[in-house]
Design an enzyme around this catalytic site. Structure first.
Site, PDB file in Angstrom:
ATOM      1  N   GLU A   1       3.357   3.994  27.460  1.00 33.66           N
ATOM      2  CA  GLU A   1       3.053   4.688  26.194  1.00 33.66           C
ATOM      3  C   GLU A   1       4.205   5.532  25.664  1.00 33.66           C
ATOM      4  OE1 GLU A   1      -1.665   5.354  26.221  1.00 33.66           O
ATOM      5  OE2 GLU A   1      -0.608   6.758  27.493  1.00 33.66           O
ATOM      6  N   VAL A   2       5.363   4.947  25.493  1.00 33.01           N
ATOM      7  CA  VAL A   2       6.480   5.700  24.917  1.00 33.01           C
ATOM      8  C   VAL A   2       6.353   5.652  23.395  1.00 33.01           C
ATOM      9  CG1 VAL A   2       8.974   5.951  24.819  1.00 33.01           C
ATOM     10  CG2 VAL A   2       7.891   5.012  26.876  1.00 33.01           C
TER      11      VAL A   2
END
Ligand SMILES: *[C@@H]1O[C@H](CO)[C@@H](O)[C@H](O)[C@H]1NC(C)=O
Ligand SMILES: *[C@@H]1O[C@H](CO)[C@@H](O)[C@H](O)[C@H]1NC(C)=O
Ligand SMILES: *[C@@H]1O[C@H](CO)[C@@H](O)[C@H](O)[C@H]1NC(C)=O
Ligand SMILES: *[C@@H]1O[C@H](CO)[C@@H](O)[C@H](O)[C@H]1NC(C)=O
Length: 520
Positions: A318-319
């Site tokens: 989840e960047v």
């Protein structure tokens, strides 16, 4: 109004004694032959042919714990005219010497147990298997209405289906006091879980106390006096887990999920921009600075020395690219590197360098699936942790194993997600190998993990939310794949939940009913 299926399950739950959870690979019990387990006589003892001898802390400690679980505090054995034969001592025989090490992914956990009035013998390859056998033994005893304990004649041959059976706790969204972690380790051992995945830090707080970078927790924890894990605490967790045959794998998730790292390490996070000016907010770790990698090298040197397991979990999920995209220095770097507008390439650039740093410390690593999805070049020993698309994980498992990587499953086992009714059933019905792929691919599945993310969980509700629901995952990962009858599972899990209550664990009910001891 309850459905007929639930009513049927309830009927089946009544009247079963001495169920074992998770179900052993082979369990034979003789209803006609039994012995009386007397607290005055019974002892655990090392068999005379055992390669591990008295003085082994792991087994000595387990003998003490399991004796107390068999005969609860304050237990008074009924005096009287029991005519049944007394059970002999349980002799424990371990083939491989060694007591001081840590369990690993490769450690066998097999054991055999035979219980009869003539001989009670537990044999195992090593101490870790002996621990699993002691747990099974402790679940075989049952108590009559006068309070006398019995064991039926029993034979068990047992081993786990998967070598990695984990449970994730999140100590960042809420801090979990040490006692909550230690209690969880106890109940994990009751369920034969063998990996504690410690998601120790995240955006919200940084409770891990680093000796090299003390500002990380002094500035990044909720409260640096009360809401931190000191070096001593971490040591205690690792040793408490070891004594129960549980590996501790910490997760330091980067480059996203790192807001709490910012205050302690100025310059580590990317400054986000609004038009041409820094907005004062921060995004993921800044991947274009040499100082970032210097910091990571020192920090992971420390982490690698503190945690003895071969594996570290490095996150990578989840960047959020929007902050990177807003920052002119990062834009320049993207151009220089010819990454175009593909920020996954920048993420890969960062992760690649981080993995090289960690590998240089002779550690293996696990990462969340995005690292694989984004095509980062990882070493062939990397374990890819599949979590997305719950509950549909099959395609990802196919892709990861086709590429030759070992994998862990969590997608269908997010136990922090709750719903009305018996939601343990969905977790139980999962078949981890039900994806398209060759037998070789299936062999790459080393197990899975139940996850308890902490947004809505702290020490007040952790235990009832976890147990006995996580037991569904424990049995799926331990028992033969053919063990899937939900009525039988309901009966045994209800019974096991009563065992947990008797052991002082506030495990929630599956459905209507009662336990012998729940009114006390
Ligand atoms: C154990 O023995 C008792 C007494 O004979 C019997 O009622 C019970 O069903 C047996 N339990 C199992 C699991 O065989
Ligand atoms: C080991 O124990 C068994 C059973 O208790 C006994 O028959 C045997 O003689 C013992 N062997 C030694 C070497 O003490
Ligand atoms: C960062 O390190 C690389 C290689 O070590 C070096 O070529 C480069 O000049 C450094 N950049 C800065 C800004 O120091
Ligand atoms: C699981 O059970 C099936 C059916 O009883 C059996 O054929 C298979 O060998 C078992 N698997 C293992 C690993 O024991």
């Amino acid at each position: 109004m309850a459905g007929t299926a639930d009513a049927l399950l309830l009927l089946l739950a009544a009247g079963l004694a001495a169920a074992v959870w998770p179900q052993p690979q082979l369990l034979r019990q003789d209803p006609r032959s039994l012995c009386r387990l007397s607290s005055r006589q019974f002892r655990f003892a090392y068999a005379n042919d055992s390669a591990v001898e008295p003085g082994c802390e792991v087994l000595d400690g387990a003998f003490r714990r399991y004796w107390q679980l068999l005969f609860p505090p304050g237990y008074k054995e009924p005096a009287g005219s029991n005519t049944e034969d007394l059970c002999p001592n349980l002799l424990v025989s371990v083939t491989e010497a060694g007591c001081s090490g840590y369990p690993t992914l490769e450690s066998p956990e097999n054991y055999k147990l035979s219980v009869s009035v003539d001989l009670m013998l537990l044999t195992a390859t090593n101490i870790w298997g002996a621990l699993r056998g002691l747990e099974t033994f402790s679940q075989l005893s049952w108590r009559d209405e006068y309070g006398t304990f019995y064991l039926n004649k029993t034979d068990v041959v047992d081993f786990p289906r998967f070598p990695h059976r984990g449970l994730l706790l999140d100590t960042s969204r809420h801090f979990l006091p040490l006692r909550a972690i230690l209690e969880t380790l106890d109940v994990m051992a009751y369920n034969k879980f063998n990996v504690f995945h410690w998601h120790i830090v995240d955006d919200q707080s940084f409770p891990f106390e680093s000796m090299v970078f003390p500002d990380l927790s002094s500035k990044g924890s909720y409260n640096s006096a009360t809401h931190v894990y000191t070096a001593k605490d971490v040591k205690m967790v690792i040793e408490y887990a070891r004594l129960r045959g549980i590996r501790v794998i910490p997760e330091f998730d980067t480059p996203g999920h790192t807001l709490s790292w910012g205050p302690g390490i100025p310059g580590l996070l990317t400054p986000c921009y609004v038009s041409t000016k820094p907005s004062g907010t921060y995004g993921p770790v800044n991947p274009i600075l040499n100082s970032t990698y210097q910091f990571m090298a020192s920090f992971f040197a420390e982490v690698s020395a503190i945690f003895p397991d071969f594996y570290l979990h490095l996150g990578g999920d989840e960047v959020d690219f929007s902050c990177w995209r807003s920052n002119p220095d990062i834009q320049d770097f993207m151009q220089k590197m010819q990454f175009g507008e593909d920020y996954a390439k920048l993420e890969s650039f960062y992760i690649q360098r981080l993995l090289d740093i960690v590998a240089s410390y002779k550690k293996g690593y696990m990462v969340w699936q995005e690292v694989f999805d984004n095509g980062v070049k990882v070493n062939p020993h990397t374990v890819i942790h599949v979590w997305k698309g719950h509950p549909n994980f099959e395609d990802e498992m196919s892709r990861v194993t086709e590429a030759g990587f070992r994998t862990l499953l969590s997608s269908p086992w997010y136990l922090n997600v709750i719903s009305y009714g018996q939601d343990w059933l969905a977790a139980y019905r999962v078949e981890p190998l039900a994806f398209k792929g060759s037998a070789e691919q299936k062999k790459l599945v080393i197990g899975g993990e139940a996850c308890m993310w902490g947004e809505y969980v702290d020490a007040t509700n952790l235990t009832p939310r976890l147990w006995p629901r996580a037991g569904a995952v424990a049995e799926r990962l331990w028992s033969n794949e053919t063990v899937r009858n939900t009525q039988d599972a309901y009966a045994r899990l209800s019974d096991f939940r009563c065992t947990l209550l008797r052991r002082g664990i506030r495990a929630e009910p599956l459905f209507t009913g009662y336990c012998e001891f729940d009114a006390l």
